[in-house]
Structure formats: structure tokens, C-alpha cells
Design a protein around this motif. Sequence first.
Motif, PDB file in Angstrom:
ATOM      1  N   GLU A   1       1.790   1.336  11.383  1.00  0.00           N
ATOM      2  CA  GLU A   1       0.812   0.970  10.361  1.00  0.00           C
ATOM      3  C   GLU A   1       1.380  -0.102   9.433  1.00  0.00           C
ATOM      4  O   GLU A   1       0.688  -1.063   9.071  1.00  0.00           O
ATOM      5  CB  GLU A   1       0.414   2.209   9.549  1.00  0.00           C
ATOM      6  CG  GLU A   1      -0.302   3.297  10.349  1.00  0.00           C
ATOM      7  CD  GLU A   1      -1.748   2.951  10.644  1.00  0.00           C
ATOM      8  OE1 GLU A   1      -1.977   1.973  11.375  1.00  0.00           O
ATOM      9  OE2 GLU A   1      -2.643   3.669  10.153  1.00  0.00           O
TER      10      GLU A   1
ATOM     11  N   ALA B   1      -3.484   5.483   5.660  1.00  0.00           N
ATOM     12  CA  ALA B   1      -2.938   5.150   6.985  1.00  0.00           C
ATOM     13  C   ALA B   1      -2.815   6.424   7.834  1.00  0.00           C
ATOM     14  O   ALA B   1      -2.994   7.534   7.345  1.00  0.00           O
ATOM     15  CB  ALA B   1      -1.565   4.505   6.810  1.00  0.00           C
TER      16      ALA B   1
ATOM     17  N   PHE C   1      -6.998   0.365   5.573  1.00  0.00           N
ATOM     18  CA  PHE C   1      -6.570   1.258   6.652  1.00  0.00           C
ATOM     19  C   PHE C   1      -7.744   1.997   7.305  1.00  0.00           C
ATOM     20  O   PHE C   1      -7.613   2.500   8.413  1.00  0.00           O
ATOM     21  CB  PHE C   1      -5.528   2.255   6.134  1.00  0.00           C
ATOM     22  CG  PHE C   1      -4.149   1.656   6.015  1.00  0.00           C
ATOM     23  CD1 PHE C   1      -3.428   1.313   7.147  1.00  0.00           C
ATOM     24  CD2 PHE C   1      -3.587   1.413   4.772  1.00  0.00           C
ATOM     25  CE1 PHE C   1      -2.163   0.757   7.052  1.00  0.00           C
ATOM     26  CE2 PHE C   1      -2.319   0.859   4.660  1.00  0.00           C
ATOM     27  CZ  PHE C   1      -1.603   0.530   5.811  1.00  0.00           C
TER      28      PHE C   1
ATOM     29  N   ILE D   1      -0.084  -4.084   8.903  1.00  0.00           N
ATOM     30  CA  ILE D   1      -0.529  -4.778   7.672  1.00  0.00           C
ATOM     31  C   ILE D   1       0.375  -5.960   7.342  1.00  0.00           C
ATOM     32  O   ILE D   1      -0.092  -6.953   6.795  1.00  0.00           O
ATOM     33  CB  ILE D   1      -0.674  -3.828   6.456  1.00  0.00           C
ATOM     34  CG1 ILE D   1       0.614  -3.071   6.173  1.00  0.00           C
ATOM     35  CG2 ILE D   1      -1.876  -2.902   6.631  1.00  0.00           C
ATOM     36  CD1 ILE D   1       0.694  -2.521   4.768  1.00  0.00           C
TER      37      ILE D   1
ATOM     38  N   ARG E   1      -7.217  -4.633  10.453  1.00  0.00           N
ATOM     39  CA  ARG E   1      -6.695  -4.693   9.068  1.00  0.00           C
ATOM     40  C   ARG E   1      -6.606  -6.126   8.555  1.00  0.00           C
ATOM     41  O   ARG E   1      -6.805  -6.389   7.374  1.00  0.00           O
ATOM     42  CB  ARG E   1      -5.328  -4.018   8.999  1.00  0.00           C
ATOM     43  CG  ARG E   1      -5.395  -2.491   8.912  1.00  0.00           C
ATOM     44  CD  ARG E   1      -5.863  -1.836  10.185  1.00  0.00           C
ATOM     45  NE  ARG E   1      -6.015  -0.417  10.100  1.00  0.00           N
ATOM     46  CZ  ARG E   1      -5.040   0.468  10.402  1.00  0.00           C
ATOM     47  NH1 ARG E   1      -3.858   0.062  10.809  1.00  0.00           N
ATOM     48  NH2 ARG E   1      -5.272   1.751  10.286  1.00  0.00           N
TER      49      ARG E   1
END
Length: 222
Positions: free
Chosen positions: A21, A13, A202, A25, A207
Motif C-alpha cells: 500500500e 489501507a 485508499f 501511494i 490511488r
Amino acid sequence: MTNIQIAPSLLSADFSKLGDELRDIEAGGADLVHLDVMDGHFVPNLTIGPAIVKSCRAQTKLPFDCHLMISEPQRYIDAFLKAGANMISIHQEAEPHLQRALQMIRDGGAKAGIAINPATPAESLSTAIEFCDFVLVMTVNPGFGGQKFIEPVVGKIRHIAQMIRERGVAVDIEVDGGIDAATAPLVVAAGARILVAGSAVFGQPDRRAAMEAIRNSVVAQT
Ligand code: DX5
Ligand code: ZN
């Protein structure tokens, strides 16, 4: 559909915006977050410690899977439990008192995992497998993201899955290293259920699509 879990590895990431980040996800359908802890001794790289794990904890509801690639892991178990780890794996190669260390993890309320390097044989788990909740089978030599999947390890995963069935123990198999939509079907067919993916998630701009591609690659498996 096969019941697999995808654990994106934060190692790939953007470390300048870990909160974003993590939210990305989580919204994209990740099941867990894999956090790679390296000490520059057990592996030739340095990454994150408990302080960063604790800061990340406030940014997502996803369970935290802390992979300790460190020497003397027992000394740091308590710190990672306090930082919010839900799963902690320690390397068999780094811990002479494996059963005690695994019990410390369980006593702290987390799932206890034994991680093994590609060259460590399945047979070495023979006794310790009774004391863990999951086995993390490395499919690269630990230390870096983006390495090439080591295919002969697939046979070892199959062997460990057989050992688990024969013993009747409730142990999951997690795999880590070089997992993407091409390699996921191989490890899932061999018995893996938790798939760590760093660069394959990542390293991609979308994603959600990256995780769906991995899930779809194993849909046909049973
Ligand atoms: C490697 C780490 C992995 C790494 C995987 O030592 O344990 O978790 O982030 O990265 P990829 O999926 O890119 O091989
Ligand atoms: Zn890892």
C-alpha cells in the motif's frame, strides 16, 4: 497552481499488506504518509503503535506524519521519533503541557503539530501557535475514517490562516477528515496546504487517479 501536499491516511489501507500500500501511494504521487495512532481512550478506536510505524518506515521514502490521538501524548513522543516520524501532531485537548511537548518533538528532529478537534476554537491556539510548525485542523471528530466533512470548520480554518498571517509565523495548516475532490477546494481556499485523505485515496482502486482528482479540484485556487 496551488502548492498543496497530499497525505494519504493509512487508516483506510489494507493492513494485511501495508508495504504494498505504501509503495502504491509513493508511486502514485503522494507527498506524505499520514499515520493515525489511536488509544481507545482519547478516541473510541484502537489502531497502530510505534512498532508498526517502525516496520512501515523501511517500506517507503515518503515522510511520516504521525497523528497521535492518544491521552498523555508526551509519554510516547520519543517512541514515535525513534520509529521514524518526520512530523508528529498531538491534540491540544489531550496535553496540558503543550509547549513542552512540542519542544520535545522539535528537539527530536521532527516537525511539531497541534491538532484540534472540530469543537475546539481557533482562539485556543493564540499562544501555542508560536511553538509549532503546523496546525492539524480536524474536519471530523477523530476516531474513524470515512466520516462526513463538518463544513462549519471551514470558517475556523480561515480564522487560523489569518492568525498565522498576522503573527508572521511559519506554520502550515493541515486538514483531516472527509477530504475529497468536493471538499478540498473549500479547505484550500480557506488556507489549508496539507490535505489528509483516507477513504478518498485508499478506498479507490486507482490511488494515483484519486490523488490527481484531489489536486485537480484545487488547481484553479490561488
Ligand atoms: C480520523 C483520522 C483520519 C482519517 C481520515 O480520526 O484522523 O486521518 O483516516 O479518513 P477520511 O479521509 O476517510 O475521513
Ligand atoms: Zn488523522
